[in-house]
Scaffold this motif. Structure first.
Motif, PDB file in Angstrom:
ATOM      1  N   GLN A  14      85.485  96.813  71.999  1.00  0.00           N
ATOM      2  CA  GLN A  14      85.033  97.543  73.195  1.00  0.00           C
ATOM      3  C   GLN A  14      84.556  96.572  74.273  1.00  0.00           C
ATOM      4  O   GLN A  14      84.894  96.716  75.457  1.00  0.00           O
ATOM      5  N   LYS A  15      83.766  95.575  73.873  1.00  0.00           N
ATOM      6  CA  LYS A  15      83.230  94.611  74.838  1.00  0.00           C
ATOM      7  C   LYS A  15      84.343  93.740  75.429  1.00  0.00           C
ATOM      8  O   LYS A  15      84.294  93.376  76.605  1.00  0.00           O
ATOM      9  N   ALA A  18      85.941  95.737  78.113  1.00  0.00           N
ATOM     10  CA  ALA A  18      85.049  95.839  79.270  1.00  0.00           C
ATOM     11  C   ALA A  18      85.051  94.564  80.101  1.00  0.00           C
ATOM     12  O   ALA A  18      84.853  94.609  81.327  1.00  0.00           O
ATOM     13  N   PHE A 117      80.853  86.880  76.931  1.00  0.00           N
ATOM     14  CA  PHE A 117      81.169  87.660  75.729  1.00  0.00           C
ATOM     15  C   PHE A 117      80.216  87.280  74.589  1.00  0.00           C
ATOM     16  O   PHE A 117      79.612  88.146  73.948  1.00  0.00           O
ATOM     17  N   ILE A 120      76.713  88.572  75.236  1.00  0.00           N
ATOM     18  CA  ILE A 120      76.616  90.013  75.002  1.00  0.00           C
ATOM     19  C   ILE A 120      76.533  90.302  73.502  1.00  0.00           C
ATOM     20  O   ILE A 120      75.718  91.110  73.044  1.00  0.00           O
ATOM     21  N   LEU A 121      77.375  89.627  72.727  1.00  0.00           N
ATOM     22  CA  LEU A 121      77.394  89.861  71.284  1.00  0.00           C
ATOM     23  C   LEU A 121      76.083  89.441  70.627  1.00  0.00           C
ATOM     24  O   LEU A 121      75.590  90.103  69.712  1.00  0.00           O
ATOM     25  N   GLU A 124      73.637  92.159  71.283  1.00  0.00           N
ATOM     26  CA  GLU A 124      73.924  93.405  70.562  1.00  0.00           C
ATOM     27  C   GLU A 124      73.800  93.258  69.039  1.00  0.00           C
ATOM     28  O   GLU A 124      73.382  94.186  68.351  1.00  0.00           O
TER      29      GLU A 124
END
Length: 311
Positions: A14-15, A18, A117, A120-121, A124
Motif C-alpha cells: 500500500q505504501k 502511495a 519509504f 514510513i515503514l 508504522e
C-alpha cells in the motif's frame, strides 16, 4: 487468521503505491542459485566488455544477506518513466537520447522516495534494519523483480511487465523483515524475435546480451574510442538506446508517467530543436544539469555525436 507477515506485506504494498511505485513484489532473501552459473558464464565469455566492476562482489550479487546481514526479504519496486511525448525522436535529423534520460537523474529521484519509504515503514512497524538500492550496488535487480512476479526476463534480457511493458526503473529494499513472498510468472515472449531482429549491432540473442555490442554500453559505459566495426550501425543514438524496447509488442501497453522530475527541461528541448554543432561545454552543463547524461561528460557526448554523424 492473518499473520504479522501478511499485515506487513500488505502495508508495504500500500505504501509503495502511495509513493508512486507502479508495482511492488516480494521475494525471500536467499542465494540466487539458478543465476550463479549464468552470471559466471556471462562474465567468463567477456560479454560485459570493459565493465570490470561486474566482476567484483560475485557473492554479494547472488546473496542479499551478504549485502544486508540478517536480511529476510527483498522488496522489488518498479517506477514508470515512459514519456507522454517522445520529443527526442521527433526530429529525424537530431541525435537520439534514451527515454530514461529526458529528465532529472533517476538515481536521485528514486533514492529520495526509497528513504521516505523506509522512514514510513519504521514509523508504522518499528525499527527495521536494511538498505535501499536503485542501480547503485551489486544487486541483480531484474532477477529479483522477476522472482517476485513483477514480470519476466525477456529475450532482450529486460524485465517485461505483461500489462505495462518495460519502461521502468527498478529499485529494492533489502530488509530484515519477515514478509509473504510472491512467486514468479510465466514467460510471455513466445516465438517473437522483434528485439533480436531490430538490434543494429547484433547484441541480442535469445535471453542473452552481448553488452560489449550494445549501443547503451558503447555510448555510456565505454570510455575508449568507439570501435570502427560499429560505424554506421548506431542509428543516431548518442546516449543509450531504446530500440529493443520500442519494437517490443508488450510496450504498446506502456502508459505515460506522472513524475514531474522526469519531464525534460526547456534547455534540453532547445538543444534538440537547434543545431547540435553549437554544443559547447557550457551548453552541455546547463542542458544536462541533474541529468543522467552527465555520466558521459562533455567529451564523451561529443565523441558519440561525432561517431553517429550528428555533429
Amino acid at each position: 487468521m492473518k499473520t504479522l507477515a501478511h499485515h506487513n506485506t500488505q502495508l508495504i504494498k500500500q505504501k509503495a503505491q502511495a509513493l508512486g511505485f507502479q508495482f511492488c513484489g516480494i521475494s525471500k532473501a536467499e542465494f540466487l542459485e539458478e543465476e550463479a552459473p549464468r552470471l559466471e558464464a556471462w562474465l567468463k565469455s567477456g560479454a560485459h566488455g570493459k565493465m570490470s566492476y561486474m566482476e567484483n562482489h560475485f557473492d554479494k550479487r547472488l546473496d542479499p544477506t551478504k549485502l544486508v546481514p540478517g536480511a529476510k526479504s527483498v522488496v522489488s519496486l518498479l517506477y514508470n518513466y515512459y514519456p507522454e511525448k517522445d520529443f527526442a525522436q521527433e526530429n529525424p535529423e537530431a541525435p537520439k537520447l534514451a527515454k530514461y534520460a529526458y529528465g532529472k537523474d533517476y538515481h536521485h529521484v528514486i533514492k529520495e522516495k526509497l528513504k521516505e519509504f523506509m522512514s514510513i515503514l519504521t514509523e508504522e512497524i518499528g525499527e527495521i534494519d536494511g538498505r535501499v538500492f536503485v542501480d547503485s550496488a551489486p544487486v541483480m535487480e531484474r532477477q529479483w523483480a522477476a522472482k517476485s512476479g513483477l514480470g519476466w526476463l525477456g529475450k532482450n534480457t529486460l524485465l517485461i511487465n505483461k500489462g505495462h511493458g518495460s519502461f521502468f526503473f527498478l529499485a529494492e529494499l533489502i530488509i530484515d523483515l519477515e514478509l509473504e513472498p510472491d512467486g514468479p510468472i510465466k514467460d510471455y515472449c513466445g516465438t517473437c524475435t522483434r528485439c533480436i531482429d531490430a538490434c543494429p549491432t547484433d547484441a541480442i540473442t535469445p535471453y542473452h546480451l552481448e553488452a560489449n555490442k550494445c549501443i547503451s554500453y558503447l555510448t555510456i559505459e565505454l570510455k575508449d574510442e568507439l570501435p570502427q566495426e560499429f560505424k554506421g550501425k548506431m542509428e543516431g543514438w548518442a546516449f543509450g538506446c531504446d530500440i529493443c524496447q520500442d519494437v517490443c509488442p508488450w510496450n504498446r501497453f506502456s502508459k505515460p508517467h506522472n513524475e514531474a522530475h522526469f519531464e525534460p527541461k526547456d534547455g534540453l528541448k532547445e538543444l534538440f530543436n537547434n543545431n547540435w554543432q553549437d554544443l559547447t561545454e557550457a551548453v552541455f552543463r546547463e542542458a544536462f544539469r541533474h541529468s543522467a547524461v552527465k555520466r558521459t561528460k562533455f567529451s564523451g557526448l561529443k565523441r558519440n555525436l561525432e561517431f553517429v554523424g550528428k555533429n
